[in-house]
Design a protein around this motif. Structure first.
Motif, mmCIF file in Angstrom:
data_model
loop_
_atom_site.group_PDB
_atom_site.id
_atom_site.type_symbol
_atom_site.label_atom_id
_atom_site.label_comp_id
_atom_site.label_asym_id
_atom_site.label_seq_id
_atom_site.Cartn_x
_atom_site.Cartn_y
_atom_site.Cartn_z
ATOM 1 N N GLY A 102 -42.941 -16.005 0.430
ATOM 2 C CA GLY A 102 -43.155 -14.570 0.598
ATOM 3 C C GLY A 102 -43.384 -14.178 2.037
ATOM 4 O O GLY A 102 -43.607 -13.008 2.347
ATOM 5 N N LEU A 103 -43.336 -15.178 2.948
ATOM 6 C CA LEU A 103 -43.580 -14.925 4.367
ATOM 7 C C LEU A 103 -42.457 -15.537 5.204
ATOM 8 O O LEU A 103 -42.706 -16.233 6.183
ATOM 9 C CB LEU A 103 -44.937 -15.495 4.790
ATOM 10 C CG LEU A 103 -46.171 -14.832 4.170
ATOM 11 C CD1 LEU A 103 -47.425 -15.607 4.543
ATOM 12 C CD2 LEU A 103 -46.291 -13.386 4.636
ATOM 13 N N ASN A 104 -41.208 -15.271 4.805
ATOM 14 C CA ASN A 104 -40.062 -15.767 5.565
ATOM 15 C C ASN A 104 -39.758 -14.896 6.781
ATOM 16 O O ASN A 104 -38.887 -15.233 7.586
ATOM 17 C CB ASN A 104 -38.824 -15.835 4.676
ATOM 18 C CG ASN A 104 -38.945 -16.919 3.619
ATOM 19 O OD1 ASN A 104 -39.753 -17.841 3.749
ATOM 20 N ND2 ASN A 104 -38.160 -16.801 2.576
ATOM 21 N N SER A 105 -40.451 -13.770 6.895
ATOM 22 C CA SER A 105 -40.239 -12.875 8.036
ATOM 23 C C SER A 105 -41.496 -12.055 8.270
ATOM 24 O O SER A 105 -42.405 -12.026 7.432
ATOM 25 C CB SER A 105 -39.041 -11.948 7.788
ATOM 26 O OG SER A 105 -39.312 -11.070 6.711
ATOM 27 N N MET A 106 -41.543 -11.395 9.426
ATOM 28 C CA MET A 106 -42.644 -10.482 9.724
ATOM 29 C C MET A 106 -42.089 -9.285 10.484
ATOM 30 O O MET A 106 -41.054 -9.384 11.160
ATOM 31 C CB MET A 106 -43.739 -11.170 10.543
ATOM 32 C CG MET A 106 -43.323 -11.604 11.927
ATOM 33 S SD MET A 106 -44.736 -12.293 12.857
ATOM 34 C CE MET A 106 -43.997 -12.542 14.470
ATOM 35 N N SER A 107 -42.744 -8.137 10.361
ATOM 36 C CA SER A 107 -42.267 -6.922 11.001
ATOM 37 C C SER A 107 -43.446 -5.987 11.264
ATOM 38 O O SER A 107 -44.549 -6.208 10.759
ATOM 39 C CB SER A 107 -41.212 -6.244 10.139
ATOM 40 O OG SER A 107 -40.665 -5.112 10.782
ATOM 41 N N PRO A 155 -39.817 -30.293 -2.857
ATOM 42 C CA PRO A 155 -39.981 -28.898 -2.442
ATOM 43 C C PRO A 155 -40.565 -28.793 -1.037
ATOM 44 O O PRO A 155 -41.360 -29.626 -0.614
ATOM 45 C CB PRO A 155 -40.954 -28.335 -3.495
ATOM 46 C CG PRO A 155 -40.808 -29.241 -4.675
ATOM 47 C CD PRO A 155 -40.528 -30.589 -4.115
ATOM 48 N N TRP A 156 -40.162 -27.748 -0.323
ATOM 49 C CA TRP A 156 -40.649 -27.505 1.034
ATOM 50 C C TRP A 156 -40.673 -25.999 1.257
ATOM 51 O O TRP A 156 -40.062 -25.225 0.523
ATOM 52 C CB TRP A 156 -39.731 -28.161 2.075
ATOM 53 C CG TRP A 156 -38.334 -27.613 2.027
ATOM 54 C CD1 TRP A 156 -37.328 -27.973 1.180
ATOM 55 C CD2 TRP A 156 -37.805 -26.555 2.828
ATOM 56 N NE1 TRP A 156 -36.208 -27.222 1.395
ATOM 57 C CE2 TRP A 156 -36.463 -26.338 2.408
ATOM 58 C CE3 TRP A 156 -38.325 -25.775 3.861
ATOM 59 C CZ2 TRP A 156 -35.645 -25.371 2.983
ATOM 60 C CZ3 TRP A 156 -37.506 -24.801 4.439
ATOM 61 C CH2 TRP A 156 -36.183 -24.618 3.997
ATOM 62 N N GLY A 157 -41.403 -25.588 2.307
ATOM 63 C CA GLY A 157 -41.453 -24.162 2.604
ATOM 64 C C GLY A 157 -41.971 -23.907 4.002
ATOM 65 O O GLY A 157 -42.637 -24.754 4.602
ATOM 66 N N LEU A 158 -41.640 -22.731 4.529
ATOM 67 C CA LEU A 158 -42.105 -22.303 5.844
ATOM 68 C C LEU A 158 -42.687 -20.903 5.743
ATOM 69 O O LEU A 158 -42.190 -20.060 4.991
ATOM 70 C CB LEU A 158 -40.954 -22.298 6.858
ATOM 71 C CG LEU A 158 -40.365 -23.643 7.283
ATOM 72 C CD1 LEU A 158 -39.219 -23.417 8.268
ATOM 73 C CD2 LEU A 158 -41.422 -24.517 7.913
ATOM 74 N N GLU A 159 -43.725 -20.659 6.531
ATOM 75 C CA GLU A 159 -44.312 -19.326 6.661
ATOM 76 C C GLU A 159 -44.160 -18.855 8.103
ATOM 77 O O GLU A 159 -44.373 -19.632 9.042
ATOM 78 C CB GLU A 159 -45.791 -19.337 6.289
ATOM 79 C CG GLU A 159 -46.056 -19.565 4.819
ATOM 80 C CD GLU A 159 -47.536 -19.483 4.486
ATOM 81 O OE1 GLU A 159 -47.863 -19.173 3.343
ATOM 82 O OE2 GLU A 159 -48.367 -19.737 5.381
ATOM 83 N N VAL A 160 -43.799 -17.588 8.264
ATOM 84 C CA VAL A 160 -43.634 -16.986 9.590
ATOM 85 C C VAL A 160 -44.808 -16.051 9.856
ATOM 86 O O VAL A 160 -45.133 -15.188 9.034
ATOM 87 C CB VAL A 160 -42.315 -16.189 9.681
ATOM 88 C CG1 VAL A 160 -42.170 -15.549 11.055
ATOM 89 C CG2 VAL A 160 -41.130 -17.100 9.395
ATOM 90 N N SER A 161 -45.450 -16.234 10.995
ATOM 91 C CA SER A 161 -46.508 -15.329 11.430
ATOM 92 C C SER A 161 -46.428 -15.219 12.948
ATOM 93 O O SER A 161 -45.549 -15.809 13.566
ATOM 94 C CB SER A 161 -47.887 -15.819 10.980
ATOM 95 O OG SER A 161 -48.169 -17.102 11.529
ATOM 96 N N GLY A 162 -47.339 -14.471 13.555
ATOM 97 C CA GLY A 162 -47.271 -14.343 15.004
ATOM 98 C C GLY A 162 -48.260 -13.350 15.566
ATOM 99 O O GLY A 162 -49.154 -12.858 14.867
ATOM 100 N N LEU A 191 -44.509 -20.851 13.129
ATOM 101 C CA LEU A 191 -43.867 -21.348 11.912
ATOM 102 C C LEU A 191 -44.765 -22.425 11.312
ATOM 103 O O LEU A 191 -45.048 -23.440 11.952
ATOM 104 C CB LEU A 191 -42.487 -21.932 12.227
ATOM 105 C CG LEU A 191 -41.513 -20.996 12.960
ATOM 106 C CD1 LEU A 191 -40.209 -21.716 13.247
ATOM 107 C CD2 LEU A 191 -41.263 -19.726 12.161
ATOM 108 N N ASN A 192 -45.233 -22.187 10.097
ATOM 109 C CA ASN A 192 -46.126 -23.120 9.407
ATOM 110 C C ASN A 192 -45.389 -23.820 8.272
ATOM 111 O O ASN A 192 -44.793 -23.156 7.407
ATOM 112 C CB ASN A 192 -47.334 -22.370 8.826
ATOM 113 C CG ASN A 192 -48.279 -21.873 9.891
ATOM 114 O OD1 ASN A 192 -48.915 -22.654 10.584
ATOM 115 N ND2 ASN A 192 -48.357 -20.557 10.040
ATOM 116 N N GLY A 193 -45.422 -25.163 8.273
ATOM 117 C CA GLY A 193 -44.848 -25.919 7.166
ATOM 118 C C GLY A 193 -45.852 -26.035 6.036
ATOM 119 O O GLY A 193 -46.958 -26.514 6.240
#
Length: 215
Positions: free
Chosen positions: A203-208, A66-73, A95-97
């Motif tokens: 739950g953090l694949n995008s940000m807006s 399993p793997w995942g990425l989180e998007v923030s900024g 992008l956080n792994g």
């Protein structure tokens, strides 16, 4: 019809999972020419446990992790009409792994903005785990209509667990003459990461940002 709510990171992994097994009893008997065969009996105490997990085909690339990425900024705010109107735009994408495995494909993402407010966007810096890094950022496409400005990039970085990729943006803004009929809320999101069943739902694949004031 309904809405499914998958378990999100970090509660989407089972700690110390136990594989499916079956208790069996068998006794080897000798056949002709020294051959052996397993004879199964009913109503006897099991003498062994056999795994029910099917073998993973070699064509699948071995064990899947399993793997995942989180998007923030970080956002900046563009104002016009003496500060009474505003809209946000990203100045840094992170992008956080989250692991535990490495992303199977290079990180790619899109930035969607309002062309009435933004005229151009460029990636001007990249840092991996706090150090300057040649991330191999490459522009995939830029689409501009009357209501949408979308830019898509890819990198050559496959984030590992704990990796943090920071990308700095340079954004050129426009100054609208007054009120706008509508505005496209800015959005940053992952793209082209493939249809991998091992991708964790962070739950953090995008940000807006939706807190704009345009009229």
């Amino acid at each position: 019809m309904g809405t499914a709510f998958p378990v999100l990171y970090p509660y989407d992994l089972v700690a110390g999972p136990a594989g499916a097994t079956a208790a069996v009893h068998h006794k080897n008997v000798h056949g002709p020419a020294g051959a052996t065969a397993a004879v199964h009996h009913k109503n006897v105490r099991p003498t062994d446990r056999r795994s029910l997990k099917p073998g993973r085909p070699h064509a699948f690339g071995g064990v899947a992790t399993p793997w995942g990425l989180e998007v923030s900024g970080v956002w900046n705010r563009h104002e016009w009409a003496n500060g009474e109107r505003w809209c946000h735009y990203p100045v840094r994408i992170t992008l956080n792994g989250v692991g535990p495995g490495t992303a199977p494909v290079a990180a790619s993402f899109s930035v969607v903005l309002d062309p009435q407010v933004v005229s151009d966007v460029r990636i001007v810096s990249a840092r991996l785990n706090g150090k300057a890094h040649d991330a191999g950022v490459r522009l995939l496409s830029a689409t501009r209509t009357a209501s949408l400005f979308e830019i898509r990039w890819t990198t050559r970085v496959k984030p590992r667990s704990g990796d943090r990729l920071d990308l700095g943006l340079e954004v050129r803004t426009r100054k609208p003459p007054g009120d706008l009929p509508t505005v496209k809320h800015p959005t940053v999101g992952l793209i082209g990461m493939g249809n991998h069943i091992t991708q964790r739902q962070t739950g953090l694949n995008s940000m807006s940002r939706s807190d704009s004031q345009w009229a």
